[in-house]
Design a protein around this motif. Structure first.
Motif, PDB file in Angstrom:
ATOM      1  N   TYR A 116      30.347  84.062  49.044  1.00  0.00           N
ATOM      2  CA  TYR A 116      30.244  82.665  49.440  1.00  0.00           C
ATOM      3  C   TYR A 116      28.792  82.287  49.695  1.00  0.00           C
ATOM      4  O   TYR A 116      28.062  82.987  50.415  1.00  0.00           O
ATOM      5  N   VAL A 117      28.381  81.153  49.107  1.00  0.00           N
ATOM      6  CA  VAL A 117      26.977  80.745  49.155  1.00  0.00           C
ATOM      7  C   VAL A 117      26.759  79.508  50.020  1.00  0.00           C
ATOM      8  O   VAL A 117      25.610  79.167  50.329  1.00  0.00           O
ATOM      9  N   ALA A 118      27.817  78.822  50.390  1.00  0.00           N
ATOM     10  CA  ALA A 118      27.681  77.601  51.181  1.00  0.00           C
ATOM     11  C   ALA A 118      28.897  77.410  52.081  1.00  0.00           C
ATOM     12  O   ALA A 118      29.969  77.963  51.833  1.00  0.00           O
ATOM     13  N   LEU A 119      28.692  76.613  53.109  1.00  0.00           N
ATOM     14  CA  LEU A 119      29.721  76.347  54.105  1.00  0.00           C
ATOM     15  C   LEU A 119      29.762  74.851  54.363  1.00  0.00           C
ATOM     16  O   LEU A 119      28.726  74.209  54.553  1.00  0.00           O
ATOM     17  N   LYS A 120      30.962  74.286  54.375  1.00  0.00           N
ATOM     18  CA  LYS A 120      31.133  72.865  54.669  1.00  0.00           C
ATOM     19  C   LYS A 120      32.097  72.722  55.841  1.00  0.00           C
ATOM     20  O   LYS A 120      33.084  73.448  55.931  1.00  0.00           O
ATOM     21  N   PHE A 121      31.794  71.793  56.743  1.00  0.00           N
ATOM     22  CA  PHE A 121      32.685  71.566  57.871  1.00  0.00           C
ATOM     23  C   PHE A 121      32.444  70.162  58.429  1.00  0.00           C
ATOM     24  O   PHE A 121      31.439  69.504  58.127  1.00  0.00           O
ATOM     25  N   GLY A 122      33.389  69.705  59.239  1.00  0.00           N
ATOM     26  CA  GLY A 122      33.271  68.407  59.876  1.00  0.00           C
ATOM     27  C   GLY A 122      32.794  68.548  61.302  1.00  0.00           C
ATOM     28  O   GLY A 122      32.960  69.584  61.940  1.00  0.00           O
ATOM     29  N   VAL A 123      32.189  67.478  61.814  1.00  0.00           N
ATOM     30  CA  VAL A 123      31.850  67.383  63.231  1.00  0.00           C
ATOM     31  C   VAL A 123      32.755  66.311  63.823  1.00  0.00           C
ATOM     32  O   VAL A 123      32.624  65.129  63.507  1.00  0.00           O
ATOM     33  N   GLY A 124      33.708  66.748  64.635  1.00  0.00           N
ATOM     34  CA  GLY A 124      34.679  65.834  65.205  1.00  0.00           C
ATOM     35  C   GLY A 124      36.056  66.031  64.607  1.00  0.00           C
ATOM     36  O   GLY A 124      36.353  67.059  63.994  1.00  0.00           O
ATOM     37  N   VAL A 125      36.897  65.040  64.790  1.00  0.00           N
ATOM     38  CA  VAL A 125      38.281  65.064  64.316  1.00  0.00           C
ATOM     39  C   VAL A 125      38.462  63.885  63.366  1.00  0.00           C
ATOM     40  O   VAL A 125      38.207  62.731  63.730  1.00  0.00           O
ATOM     41  N   ASP A 126      38.920  64.169  62.162  1.00  0.00           N
ATOM     42  CA  ASP A 126      39.091  63.137  61.152  1.00  0.00           C
ATOM     43  C   ASP A 126      40.271  62.234  61.491  1.00  0.00           C
ATOM     44  O   ASP A 126      41.187  62.604  62.237  1.00  0.00           O
ATOM     45  N   GLN A 127      40.277  61.051  60.916  1.00  0.00           N
ATOM     46  CA  GLN A 127      41.322  60.064  61.188  1.00  0.00           C
ATOM     47  C   GLN A 127      42.713  60.563  60.754  1.00  0.00           C
ATOM     48  O   GLN A 127      43.704  60.291  61.417  1.00  0.00           O
ATOM     49  N   GLU A 128      42.763  61.305  59.649  1.00  0.00           N
ATOM     50  CA  GLU A 128      44.054  61.816  59.179  1.00  0.00           C
ATOM     51  C   GLU A 128      44.715  62.687  60.234  1.00  0.00           C
ATOM     52  O   GLU A 128      45.919  62.570  60.496  1.00  0.00           O
ATOM     53  N   LYS A 129      43.932  63.571  60.845  1.00  0.00           N
ATOM     54  CA  LYS A 129      44.481  64.442  61.891  1.00  0.00           C
ATOM     55  C   LYS A 129      44.879  63.641  63.117  1.00  0.00           C
ATOM     56  O   LYS A 129      45.976  63.817  63.665  1.00  0.00           O
ATOM     57  N   TYR A 130      44.016  62.745  63.549  1.00  0.00           N
ATOM     58  CA  TYR A 130      44.286  61.968  64.764  1.00  0.00           C
ATOM     59  C   TYR A 130      45.535  61.106  64.610  1.00  0.00           C
ATOM     60  O   TYR A 130      46.329  60.964  65.544  1.00  0.00           O
ATOM     61  N   GLN A 131      45.723  60.569  63.420  1.00  0.00           N
ATOM     62  CA  GLN A 131      46.861  59.681  63.196  1.00  0.00           C
ATOM     63  C   GLN A 131      48.194  60.413  63.119  1.00  0.00           C
ATOM     64  O   GLN A 131      49.247  59.769  63.052  1.00  0.00           O
ATOM     65  N   GLN A 132      48.167  61.739  63.173  1.00  0.00           N
ATOM     66  CA  GLN A 132      49.409  62.499  63.264  1.00  0.00           C
ATOM     67  C   GLN A 132      50.038  62.366  64.648  1.00  0.00           C
ATOM     68  O   GLN A 132      51.172  62.794  64.852  1.00  0.00           O
ATOM     69  N   GLY A 133      49.303  61.769  65.578  1.00  0.00           N
ATOM     70  CA  GLY A 133      49.826  61.571  66.918  1.00  0.00           C
ATOM     71  C   GLY A 133      49.655  62.806  67.787  1.00  0.00           C
ATOM     72  O   GLY A 133      49.267  63.882  67.314  1.00  0.00           O
ATOM     73  N   GLU A 135      51.768  64.797  69.095  1.00  0.00           N
ATOM     74  CA  GLU A 135      52.607  65.939  68.716  1.00  0.00           C
ATOM     75  C   GLU A 135      52.030  66.686  67.523  1.00  0.00           C
ATOM     76  O   GLU A 135      52.311  67.869  67.334  1.00  0.00           O
ATOM     77  N   GLY A 136      51.215  66.011  66.705  1.00  0.00           N
ATOM     78  CA  GLY A 136      50.659  66.645  65.514  1.00  0.00           C
ATOM     79  C   GLY A 136      49.373  67.409  65.741  1.00  0.00           C
ATOM     80  O   GLY A 136      48.818  67.984  64.805  1.00  0.00           O
ATOM     81  N   GLN A 137      48.891  67.449  66.996  1.00  0.00           N
ATOM     82  CA  GLN A 137      47.613  68.112  67.275  1.00  0.00           C
ATOM     83  C   GLN A 137      47.769  69.598  67.595  1.00  0.00           C
ATOM     84  O   GLN A 137      46.786  70.340  67.604  1.00  0.00           O
ATOM     85  N   GLY A 138      48.988  70.029  67.863  1.00  0.00           N
ATOM     86  CA  GLY A 138      49.219  71.441  68.182  1.00  0.00           C
ATOM     87  C   GLY A 138      48.499  71.860  69.452  1.00  0.00           C
ATOM     88  O   GLY A 138      48.285  71.060  70.372  1.00  0.00           O
ATOM     89  N   ASP A 139      48.076  73.130  69.507  1.00  0.00           N
ATOM     90  CA  ASP A 139      47.401  73.674  70.685  1.00  0.00           C
ATOM     91  C   ASP A 139      46.013  73.079  70.886  1.00  0.00           C
ATOM     92  O   ASP A 139      45.450  73.169  71.978  1.00  0.00           O
ATOM     93  N   PHE A 140      45.457  72.485  69.823  1.00  0.00           N
ATOM     94  CA  PHE A 140      44.082  72.005  69.936  1.00  0.00           C
ATOM     95  C   PHE A 140      43.946  70.892  70.973  1.00  0.00           C
ATOM     96  O   PHE A 140      42.906  70.773  71.632  1.00  0.00           O
ATOM     97  N   LEU A 141      44.959  70.100  71.137  1.00  0.00           N
ATOM     98  CA  LEU A 141      44.904  69.020  72.116  1.00  0.00           C
ATOM     99  C   LEU A 141      44.635  69.571  73.508  1.00  0.00           C
ATOM    100  O   LEU A 141      43.788  69.049  74.251  1.00  0.00           O
ATOM    101  N   GLN A 142      45.306  70.655  73.873  1.00  0.00           N
ATOM    102  CA  GLN A 142      45.104  71.259  75.193  1.00  0.00           C
ATOM    103  C   GLN A 142      43.710  71.867  75.299  1.00  0.00           C
ATOM    104  O   GLN A 142      43.049  71.750  76.339  1.00  0.00           O
TER     105      GLN A 142
END
Length: 267
Positions: A116-133, A135-142
């Motif tokens: 692997y020569v490169a790494l891509k990632f986000g800073v924060g939480v994308d709208q798609e994940k947040y809009q799952q509500g 209940e859709g955040q799993g353990d990460f919400l805690q």
């Protein structure tokens, strides 16, 4: 040419080729999968970050004592030399990095063998994940709540929680600053993606589990592409101008310092 010099030269070349061949064989022949560890090493403009320490002066002429430096990273993608992308499972791809709580390592599990020569990632939480509500955040919400990375469920995640005190030429008494950056609906979406090249390949195989050492410069939050003066606004949370500027600054605070291709670490 000295005969002994020729022998030494040949020996060095053989050893180098053997070492390279060994790593290549570990990747191409064994296959399999393994963990990739990412260590987030925080600093301030070239110095180590020590929470509660004074003396970090930025280009704005402001001296900071940093008491909190927490942020969310997410949606990891590993890219190989051919441009192929391995996307880490989305539901497992949200992490809090916190200096005060010693959460400075992200472990990506079961990564397919590759160079692997490169790494891509986000800073924060994308709208798609947040809009799952909620209940859709799993353990990460805690996890986010435990590390001061939530305003409330309705207000959303704090992508960055950067706090401390500062002084300047015009602010002579230590004054509290708070930089909380996040998204506030589609009108103020501050989620950003970062793509970083590796200084050397991260080799993954059944026998190789690399550690990617990420240098993170907290100074860039205020003193990056955009200059954010605390003396003008010591608290920035929901600002239509400064919040997007801070998001762009944060993109520049990450750099892969080096990669350590260690022997297999069982997961």
């Amino acid at each position: 040419m000295n005969v002994n010099y020729i022998k030494i030269f040949v020996l060095v070349v053989v050893v180098s080729l053997t070492a390279c061949s060994s790593d290549d064989d570990a990747v191409s022949n064994l296959g399999g999968e393994n963990d990739v560890r990412i260590e987030f090493d925080a600093g301030v403009n070239g110095d180590a970050l020590l929470l509660g320490a004074t003396g970090y002066t930025n280009a704005n002429g402001e001296t900071l004592k940093i008491n909190r430096f927490n942020y969310i990273v997410s949606n990891f993608v590993l890219i190989d030399a051919e441009g192929n992308e391995f996307t880490y499972p989305k539901d497992d791809s949200y992490f809090v990095v916190s200096e005060e709580n010693e959460l400075t390592e992200v472990v990506l599990k079961d990564i397919p063998a590759g160079e692997y020569v490169a790494l891509k990632f986000g800073v924060g939480v994308d709208q798609e994940k947040y809009q799952q509500g909620a209940e859709g955040q799993g353990d990460f919400l805690q996890v986010a709540e435990e590390n001061e990375m939530m305003w409330s469920w309705q207000a959303g995640y704090k992508f960055l929680n950067f706090e401390g005190t500062f002084t300047s030429e015009t602010v002579t008494e230590p004054t509290i600053f708070q930089i909380h950056m996040g998204s506030h609906g589609s009108s103020l979406d501050n989620y950003r993606e970062v793509t970083l090249q590796m200084p050397s390949d991260a080799l993954v195989s059944e026998n190789l589990s690399p550690v990617v050492h990420m240098a993170v410069d907290a100074n860039k939050v205020l003193d990056g592409q955009h200059k954010i003066k605390l003396s003008e606004a010591a608290v920035v949370m929901i600002d239509e101008v400064k919040s997007p500027q801070i998001s762009e600054n944060i993109n520049g605070m990450f750099r892969v310092d080096h990669v350590h291709n260690g022997e297999n670490i069982q997961h």
